[in-house]
Enzyme design. Sequence first.
Site, PDB file in Angstrom:
ATOM      1  N   CYS A 199     -23.644  10.050 -16.790  1.00  0.00           N
ATOM      2  CA  CYS A 199     -23.959  11.061 -17.800  1.00  0.00           C
ATOM      3  C   CYS A 199     -22.952  10.965 -18.947  1.00  0.00           C
ATOM      4  CB  CYS A 199     -23.929  12.454 -17.181  1.00  0.00           C
ATOM      5  SG  CYS A 199     -24.363  13.748 -18.357  1.00  0.00           S
ATOM      6  N   HIS A 251     -23.828  20.212 -19.013  1.00  0.00           N
ATOM      7  CA  HIS A 251     -24.310  19.052 -18.260  1.00  0.00           C
ATOM      8  C   HIS A 251     -25.814  19.130 -17.995  1.00  0.00           C
ATOM      9  CE1 HIS A 251     -24.861  15.925 -15.334  1.00  0.00           C
ATOM     10  NE2 HIS A 251     -25.417  16.825 -14.543  1.00  0.00           N
ATOM     11  N   CYS A 268     -22.475  13.419 -21.174  1.00  0.00           N
ATOM     12  CA  CYS A 268     -22.227  14.754 -21.730  1.00  0.00           C
ATOM     13  C   CYS A 268     -20.722  15.041 -21.828  1.00  0.00           C
ATOM     14  CB  CYS A 268     -22.934  15.834 -20.918  1.00  0.00           C
ATOM     15  SG  CYS A 268     -22.033  16.411 -19.459  1.00  0.00           S
ATOM     16  N   CYS A 275     -19.121  15.671 -18.326  1.00  0.00           N
ATOM     17  CA  CYS A 275     -18.906  14.493 -17.479  1.00  0.00           C
ATOM     18  C   CYS A 275     -17.905  13.512 -18.079  1.00  0.00           C
ATOM     19  CB  CYS A 275     -20.236  13.800 -17.206  1.00  0.00           C
ATOM     20  SG  CYS A 275     -21.314  14.784 -16.152  1.00  0.00           S
ATOM     21  N   ASP A 307     -50.569  36.628 -27.236  1.00  0.00           N
ATOM     22  CA  ASP A 307     -51.641  36.343 -26.279  1.00  0.00           C
ATOM     23  C   ASP A 307     -51.477  37.225 -25.054  1.00  0.00           C
ATOM     24  OD1 ASP A 307     -49.182  34.939 -25.743  1.00  0.00           O
ATOM     25  OD2 ASP A 307     -50.226  33.918 -24.121  1.00  0.00           O
ATOM     26  N   ASP A 336     -39.995  23.860 -23.218  1.00  0.00           N
ATOM     27  CA  ASP A 336     -38.818  24.723 -23.136  1.00  0.00           C
ATOM     28  C   ASP A 336     -38.782  25.315 -21.739  1.00  0.00           C
ATOM     29  OD1 ASP A 336     -39.430  27.915 -23.025  1.00  0.00           O
ATOM     30  OD2 ASP A 336     -41.091  26.822 -23.915  1.00  0.00           O
ATOM     31  N   ASP A 357     -40.878  32.587 -29.093  1.00  0.00           N
ATOM     32  CA  ASP A 357     -42.170  32.833 -28.446  1.00  0.00           C
ATOM     33  C   ASP A 357     -42.559  34.293 -28.662  1.00  0.00           C
ATOM     34  OD1 ASP A 357     -40.625  34.006 -26.549  1.00  0.00           O
ATOM     35  OD2 ASP A 357     -41.138  32.628 -24.943  1.00  0.00           O
TER      36      ASP A 357
HETATM   37 ZN   LIG Z   1     -22.988  15.439 -17.627  1.00  0.00          ZN
END
Ligand SMILES: [Zn+2]
Length: 424
Positions: A351, A382, A353, A356, A184, A313, A105
């Site tokens: 989850c 996570h 991930c 987890c 900007d 984001d 950005d």
């Molecule tokens: Zn997780």
Amino acid sequence: MNSDNNLPTITRESFAFKPGTSLPHSLGRTGVISTPHGEIATPAFIPVGTKATVKGVLPESIGQLGGQAVLANAYHLYLQPGPDIVDEAGGLGAFMNWPGPTFTDSGGFQVLSLGVGFKKVIAMDTETFRSDEVMAKNKERLAHVDDDGATFKSHLDGRIHRFTPEISMQVQHKLGADMIFAFDECTTLHNTRSYQERSLERTRLWAERCLVEHGRLTRERTHRPYQALLGVLQGAQYEDLRRKAARDLGSMEVDGESFDGFGLGGALDKENLGTIVNWMCEELPYDKPRHLLGIGEPDDLFTGVENGADTFDCVAPSRQARTSAVFTPDGRVNLSNSKYQRQFAPIDENCDCYTCTHYTAAYVAHLFRAKEMMAGTLATIHNERFIVRLVDQMRAVIENGDFLEFKREFLGRFYAGNPKRQAT
Ligand SMILES: [Zn+2]
């Protein structure tokens, strides 16, 4: 080494956006953004690596948790290590060993926000009186905007720097991200209407200057992959200003250059987020991608997707993770709560991930209490996975499911204690 120096010259045709399925009765859609470093299936949540690192997490882990791209910040990388070093390293992706697409950005928001000390906006009270001096109160004014650019003091060492649209383009070309943003002026909801009008005109003129400089740099730096330039829309809470910004930048063409996509930026109060995003997306060209800057709360992501934003984001998932606040389908919880000391089960049973599937909530809670570095790493993996996956699920139900039903179900459970934020 995956140095870009070995790649053949890549033309601007290497950037494209292809809209896919539309959500009935709304502006929501799926799509695919193609960049010289790979594709992004949209809608997508883009993890933030402000200083060319998602704090505490290896780039390999960001890829494994489904992150399709990383967004870094031009202001921070300009101050440290400096754009020349990133350029010599082969650009942002090569420097940080992230093979996928990247964004930077423009630095406009950080120049002004770190300078004058206002916070991002979404929780701002629109009812407070409006004044253009509000943001300077009780703070040394560290940034000053004029029609040519912004002068600011580094938050690191107090040295004076200056950004203009041309300097922002030069910095971002050296940083070398696949998608970069026009410089900007980011206003707040506290600015007066007349200031918003003047500022919007200033941002419009800066957008033209960005296109000219971007075109020049693109022609000059043919040894580098093409970088797509996204124009940033401001206009605060005013419908006429937001629509004007979208029409102006959407149709802007200077020296044969036009924007490759758009950033939906600036002051967005939560109550009106969907309405404001909708105004802009109604006016913008359909075949160019739209990035909603700095948005990452689950309810806001649904609102953004439904109203036509393609990518998002936000630092929140990682920042909150480092304070032991983690997402679950039943809302955000804090692992410092004593009940997690004996939760010998994952943070979230559903989850997928790395955290987890390998560790219990009790273990992560222990790491936080013991102030171990790995606590932030496991919690960040996570949280990033939770939000990336949520937006992936939105994409899947737009393609092949019931978006509104998914939204009702998810938000009803996530905000069970807070009916105001559930789906209506
Ligand atoms: Zn997780």
